[in-house]
Enzyme design. Structure first.
Site, PDB file in Angstrom:
ATOM      1  N   ASP A  33      43.799 100.475  19.187  1.00 15.60           N
ATOM      2  CA  ASP A  33      42.554  99.710  19.355  1.00 15.60           C
ATOM      3  C   ASP A  33      40.964  99.738  20.864  1.00 15.60           C
ATOM      4  OD1 ASP A  33      43.020  97.233  18.406  1.00 15.60           O
ATOM      5  OD2 ASP A  33      44.821  97.172  19.508  1.00 15.60           O
ATOM      6  N   GLU A 143      45.005  89.468  17.160  1.00 18.22           N
ATOM      7  CA  GLU A 143      45.121  89.256  19.125  1.00 18.22           C
ATOM      8  C   GLU A 143      43.970  88.261  19.399  1.00 18.22           C
ATOM      9  OE1 GLU A 143      46.233  94.221  20.734  1.00 18.22           O
ATOM     10  OE2 GLU A 143      44.460  93.342  20.725  1.00 18.22           O
TER      11      GLU A 143
END
Length: 249
Positions: A33, A143
């Site tokens: 990420d 997330e």
């Protein structure tokens, strides 16, 4: 994919301009990420972007994946070791709570991990202030939905370009951007402690979360676990709560 990347790059440029900032920085963990965000801010701000590597209990040069990302992205970077700062702070907390008789050993590992995330956040903002940059976060849709981030830690950022992207979409973008293969293939981990992995800690795979976010059917056990995570972490996705305004008699 070109169009999606350009969409994110243009959005980053617009938000930084709106804020009157000069550029953007991101904390580089060595994960997929932060790698994708590193490539995005380099495209958005070729000469006003920065990667910040913030190891705890390791040296900057030991962060091989993080260093590989910034070097391959040709991103300006700085490495700041926070081991001493973290140990001094957490040992002081432990010492005083032990003296008070209130130290909770069962929650100490997670408490220490969250302190690391918040120490990194504070450091990122101090560095950002030096340059006049905004802090760009790395949380993705999975997330965000599960609340798998530290409140006011890695969740404490100015912009979150990946917030609508499932993990598989982040991986696809990483491949397109030519992120180092070792980063793309590594097991997702916030590296909160030795051997820690995202999926083990959440108790569910990113594949199952992505499928659920797509509206697909997942196992009853996974759905129950996912809903429990989402409900338990709702407070992380809200601004700090305040009472209704008192109007008097």
């Amino acid at each position: 994919m070109d169009q999606r990347i350009n969409h994110l790059v243009n959005w980053l440029q617009m938000k930084v301009k709106e804020a009157g900032a000069k550029g953007a920085l991101v904390g580089i963990s060595g994960g997929i990420d932060s790698a994708v965000v590193a490539y995005l801010i380099k495209r958005a701000f070729p000469d006003q972007s920065l990667g910040v590597i913030l190891p705890i209990n390791q040296r900057v040069e030991d962060q091989t994946d993080a260093v590989a990302v910034v070097e391959k992205a040709d991103l300006n970077y700085v490495g700041i070791e926070l081991t001493d700062s973290y140990k001094e702070t957490y040992s002081s907390i432990e010492k005083k709570l032990v003296e008070k008789g209130d130290w909770n050993e069962e929650t100490s590992q997670l408490g220490g991990a969250n302190l690391q995330a918040r120490l990194r956040m504070s450091t990122l903002y101090a560095v950002a202030s030096n340059y006049g940059y905004l802090v760009v976060g790395t949380d993705n849709a999975a997330e965000d939905y599960t609340g798998y981030f530290t409140k006011y830690g890695d969740g404490g950022v100015d912009l979150v370009p990946l917030i609508h992207m499932r993990k598989e979409e982040v991986r696809e973008m990483a491949e397109y951007l030519d992120v180092p293969d070792t980063v793309i293939r590594k097991k997702p981990s916030a590296e909160l402690w030795e051997g820690q992995s995202d999926e083990d800690e959440m108790g569910i795979t990113y594949e199952a979360i992505d499928a659920y976010l797509l509206g697909e059917t997942i196992s009853p056990e996974d759905e129950k676990r996912l809903q429990a995570l989402h409900e338990r972490t709702e407070h992380k996705r809200q601004v700090p709560a305040g009472p209704p305004k008192y109007k008097g008699e």
